[in-house]
Design a protein around this motif. Structure first.
Motif, PDB file in Angstrom:
ATOM      1  N   GLU A 107      16.125 -64.649 -34.654  1.00  0.00           N
ATOM      2  CA  GLU A 107      16.721 -63.471 -34.025  1.00  0.00           C
ATOM      3  C   GLU A 107      17.438 -63.801 -32.717  1.00  0.00           C
ATOM      4  N   ASN A 108      16.867 -64.682 -31.905  1.00  0.00           N
ATOM      5  CA  ASN A 108      17.527 -65.039 -30.645  1.00  0.00           C
ATOM      6  C   ASN A 108      18.883 -65.672 -30.903  1.00  0.00           C
ATOM      7  N   ARG A 109      18.938 -66.532 -31.910  1.00  0.00           N
ATOM      8  CA  ARG A 109      20.205 -67.174 -32.252  1.00  0.00           C
ATOM      9  C   ARG A 109      21.195 -66.172 -32.839  1.00  0.00           C
ATOM     10  N   LEU A 110      20.687 -65.244 -33.622  1.00  0.00           N
ATOM     11  CA  LEU A 110      21.558 -64.224 -34.186  1.00  0.00           C
ATOM     12  C   LEU A 110      22.207 -63.409 -33.076  1.00  0.00           C
ATOM     13  N   ASN A 111      21.428 -63.067 -32.064  1.00  0.00           N
ATOM     14  CA  ASN A 111      21.957 -62.277 -30.954  1.00  0.00           C
ATOM     15  C   ASN A 111      22.989 -63.048 -30.135  1.00  0.00           C
ATOM     16  N   GLU A 112      22.894 -64.385 -30.138  1.00  0.00           N
ATOM     17  CA  GLU A 112      23.897 -65.187 -29.433  1.00  0.00           C
ATOM     18  C   GLU A 112      25.243 -65.145 -30.139  1.00  0.00           C
ATOM     19  N   GLY A 113      25.206 -64.970 -31.466  1.00  0.00           N
ATOM     20  CA  GLY A 113      26.444 -64.817 -32.213  1.00  0.00           C
ATOM     21  C   GLY A 113      27.253 -66.075 -32.432  1.00  0.00           C
ATOM     22  N   ILE A 114      26.617 -67.248 -32.360  1.00  0.00           N
ATOM     23  CA  ILE A 114      27.376 -68.493 -32.547  1.00  0.00           C
ATOM     24  C   ILE A 114      26.757 -69.397 -33.613  1.00  0.00           C
ATOM     25  N   TYR A 115      25.752 -68.905 -34.341  1.00  0.00           N
ATOM     26  CA  TYR A 115      25.075 -69.732 -35.337  1.00  0.00           C
ATOM     27  C   TYR A 115      25.303 -69.184 -36.736  1.00  0.00           C
ATOM     28  N   VAL A 116      25.437 -70.101 -37.713  1.00  0.00           N
ATOM     29  CA  VAL A 116      25.505 -69.724 -39.123  1.00  0.00           C
ATOM     30  C   VAL A 116      24.686 -70.725 -39.928  1.00  0.00           C
ATOM     31  N   GLY A 117      24.384 -70.369 -41.177  1.00  0.00           N
ATOM     32  CA  GLY A 117      23.667 -71.283 -42.061  1.00  0.00           C
ATOM     33  C   GLY A 117      22.231 -71.511 -41.655  1.00  0.00           C
ATOM     34  N   GLU A 118      21.706 -72.671 -42.021  1.00  0.00           N
ATOM     35  CA  GLU A 118      20.301 -72.950 -41.741  1.00  0.00           C
ATOM     36  C   GLU A 118      20.015 -73.002 -40.251  1.00  0.00           C
ATOM     37  N   ALA A 119      21.002 -73.292 -39.433  1.00  0.00           N
ATOM     38  CA  ALA A 119      20.822 -73.239 -37.981  1.00  0.00           C
ATOM     39  C   ALA A 119      20.453 -71.831 -37.527  1.00  0.00           C
ATOM     40  N   LEU A 120      20.815 -70.838 -38.341  1.00  0.00           N
ATOM     41  CA  LEU A 120      20.459 -69.447 -38.084  1.00  0.00           C
ATOM     42  C   LEU A 120      19.190 -69.046 -38.820  1.00  0.00           C
ATOM     43  N   VAL A 142      17.716 -69.486 -45.040  1.00  0.00           N
ATOM     44  CA  VAL A 142      17.082 -70.143 -46.185  1.00  0.00           C
ATOM     45  C   VAL A 142      16.059 -69.164 -46.749  1.00  0.00           C
ATOM     46  N   TYR A 143      16.028 -68.994 -48.057  1.00  0.00           N
ATOM     47  CA  TYR A 143      15.032 -68.106 -48.647  1.00  0.00           C
ATOM     48  C   TYR A 143      13.658 -68.779 -48.583  1.00  0.00           C
ATOM     49  N   PRO A 144      12.716 -68.208 -47.822  1.00  0.00           N
ATOM     50  CA  PRO A 144      11.429 -68.866 -47.572  1.00  0.00           C
ATOM     51  C   PRO A 144      10.567 -69.102 -48.802  1.00  0.00           C
ATOM     52  N   LEU A 145      10.682 -68.269 -49.812  1.00  0.00           N
ATOM     53  CA  LEU A 145       9.826 -68.419 -50.982  1.00  0.00           C
ATOM     54  C   LEU A 145      10.256 -69.555 -51.902  1.00  0.00           C
ATOM     55  N   THR A 146      11.534 -69.924 -51.850  1.00  0.00           N
ATOM     56  CA  THR A 146      12.054 -70.933 -52.777  1.00  0.00           C
ATOM     57  C   THR A 146      12.754 -72.102 -52.097  1.00  0.00           C
ATOM     58  N   GLY A 147      13.097 -71.960 -50.829  1.00  0.00           N
ATOM     59  CA  GLY A 147      13.824 -73.017 -50.133  1.00  0.00           C
ATOM     60  C   GLY A 147      15.306 -73.036 -50.445  1.00  0.00           C
ATOM     61  N   GLU A 148      15.819 -72.037 -51.149  1.00  0.00           N
ATOM     62  CA  GLU A 148      17.250 -72.015 -51.466  1.00  0.00           C
ATOM     63  C   GLU A 148      18.065 -71.836 -50.197  1.00  0.00           C
ATOM     64  N   GLY A 149      19.016 -72.761 -49.958  1.00  0.00           N
ATOM     65  CA  GLY A 149      19.771 -72.692 -48.717  1.00  0.00           C
ATOM     66  C   GLY A 149      21.278 -72.759 -48.858  1.00  0.00           C
ATOM     67  N   ILE A 150      21.794 -73.349 -49.930  1.00  0.00           N
ATOM     68  CA  ILE A 150      23.243 -73.526 -50.039  1.00  0.00           C
ATOM     69  C   ILE A 150      23.955 -72.174 -50.110  1.00  0.00           C
ATOM     70  N   ARG A 151      23.549 -71.347 -51.057  1.00  0.00           N
ATOM     71  CA  ARG A 151      24.219 -70.048 -51.243  1.00  0.00           C
ATOM     72  C   ARG A 151      24.060 -69.129 -50.028  1.00  0.00           C
ATOM     73  N   PRO A 152      22.834 -68.930 -49.505  1.00  0.00           N
ATOM     74  CA  PRO A 152      22.729 -68.053 -48.332  1.00  0.00           C
ATOM     75  C   PRO A 152      23.483 -68.575 -47.113  1.00  0.00           C
ATOM     76  N   SER A 153      23.597 -69.894 -46.979  1.00  0.00           N
ATOM     77  CA  SER A 153      24.374 -70.441 -45.866  1.00  0.00           C
ATOM     78  C   SER A 153      25.845 -70.067 -46.007  1.00  0.00           C
ATOM     79  N   ILE A 154      26.375 -70.181 -47.222  1.00  0.00           N
ATOM     80  CA  ILE A 154      27.764 -69.813 -47.472  1.00  0.00           C
ATOM     81  C   ILE A 154      27.970 -68.318 -47.231  1.00  0.00           C
ATOM     82  N   LEU A 155      27.023 -67.502 -47.679  1.00  0.00           N
ATOM     83  CA  LEU A 155      27.140 -66.054 -47.486  1.00  0.00           C
ATOM     84  C   LEU A 155      27.105 -65.693 -46.006  1.00  0.00           C
TER      85      LEU A 155
END
Length: 331
Positions: free
Chosen positions: A220-233, A236-249
């Protein structure tokens, strides 16, 4: 506007792609000498084909089935006539995307005294966007994940997920070009994960590698800064570890917000991506806090309606779906 993007992973490269041809000029800076080096299982749920180029040569196989196990016992065998997702050659996918945008390899970015430097020189940009993955996340916001590459031939159209009553995490067997990717990730030490993974390993081992993966949810802190995207934000879906698609979205939401002059934080918080990642994160946190038992979570994931579980797993669910699965107690 000149945009400097730090990190040439799925989030950074797709953001540059979304901004290509607009009034913003995006340059991607990557510290390594190539893209796609972070180990992962290369799974990609369908849905991003209309957003970024996905060439036929980067698709290893089309996924049309899922098997779900509890304590190594098969519980669900889900099959579909439609393509549910893909196993991709992630490095090739990212290289193809990198060729279409402005990428500078061997360009390490650091922040010193509030100024971003690339290879020691100040970056001349109007905006910096951080897309450097999990590397600067707090360690307790990530879990270790390890994986073997073997020559074991498995069904190229099926992926397998394993859940355990004594592990807050998951294991997987994914088809690969030369056999299988067999791995595990979870809230445990490496020795425990290796011991558990040895039960699943089949075939001759070609390689062993690992990485840390976010399981905390959105930072949330990074989201409020407004400069992060992808896994840095934390996308990643915690139940499965899926990260490629949500990072692109996440990068699509960022690009749209920038182009439309809207506040990224507000737009992201109103998105389905934010809701579904945070809902999964609440489930994980409830187990860590003892609100839900680990055994209870395992039973829910393996004994409930498999179609509902699949929707929850891929982030294609509503609040009503979530209530059907776990009730209201942790929401």
């Amino acid at each position: 506007m000149e945009i400097a993007i730090v990190g040439a992973g799925p989030a950074g490269l797709s953001l540059a792609w979304f901004l290509k041809g607009t009034k913003h000029n995006a340059t991607v800076y990557e510290a390594l000498d190539d893209v796609g080096k972070k180990p992962c299982a290369w799974g990609l749920i369908s849905g991003i084909e209309s957003l970024v180029p996905l060439s036929k040569e980067s698709i290893i196989s089309e996924i049309k089935g899922f098997r779900i196990y509890l304590n190594d016992k098969l519980i669900h065998d889900i099959r579909s006539r439609q393509t549910l997702g893909y196993i991709i050659n992630k490095p090739l996918f990212l290289r193809n995307l990198a060729e279409k945008v402005d990428v500078k390899l061997n360009s390490k970015v650091v922040k010193k005294d509030g100024i971003y430097l690339v290879n020691g020189e100040k970056i001349n940009a109007d905006k910096i966007v951080i897309a450097n993955g999990h590397y600067e996340l707090p360690k307790d916001h990530t879990i270790p994940a390890i994986q073997y590459l073997t020559d074991y031939k498995t069904d190229p159209e099926v992926v397998e997920f394993y859940f355990y009553s004594d592990l807050l995490g998951y294991a997987w067997v994914f088809p690969d070009e030369n056999g299988s990717k067999i791995g595990i990730g979870g809230w445990a030490d490496i020795s425990f994960l290796k011991e558990r993974l040895n039960r699943l390993v089949k075939g001759k081992i070609h390689m062993f590698h690992g990485a840390r993966v976010s399981d905390f949810g959105i930072e949330e802190n990074r989201l409020n800064e407004g400069i992060y995207v992808g896994e840095a934000l934390g996308t990643v879906y915690p139940l499965t570890g899926e990260g490629i698609r949500p990072s692109i979205l996440s990068s699509k939401i960022y690009a749209d917000s920038l182009l439309e002059g809207k506040d990224f934080s507000k737009e992201f918080k109103s998105s389905k991506l934010y809701f579904t990642i945070q809902a999964q994160a609440k489930i994980i946190h409830s187990v860590k806090k003892g609100i839900m038992s680990l055994g209870g979570l395992s039973r829910i994931l393996t004994k409930s309606d498999p179609n509902l579980v699949f929707k929850i797993a891929i982030g294609d669910f509503s609040l009503q779906d979530l209530i059907k699965l776990i009730g209201r107690s942790i929401l």
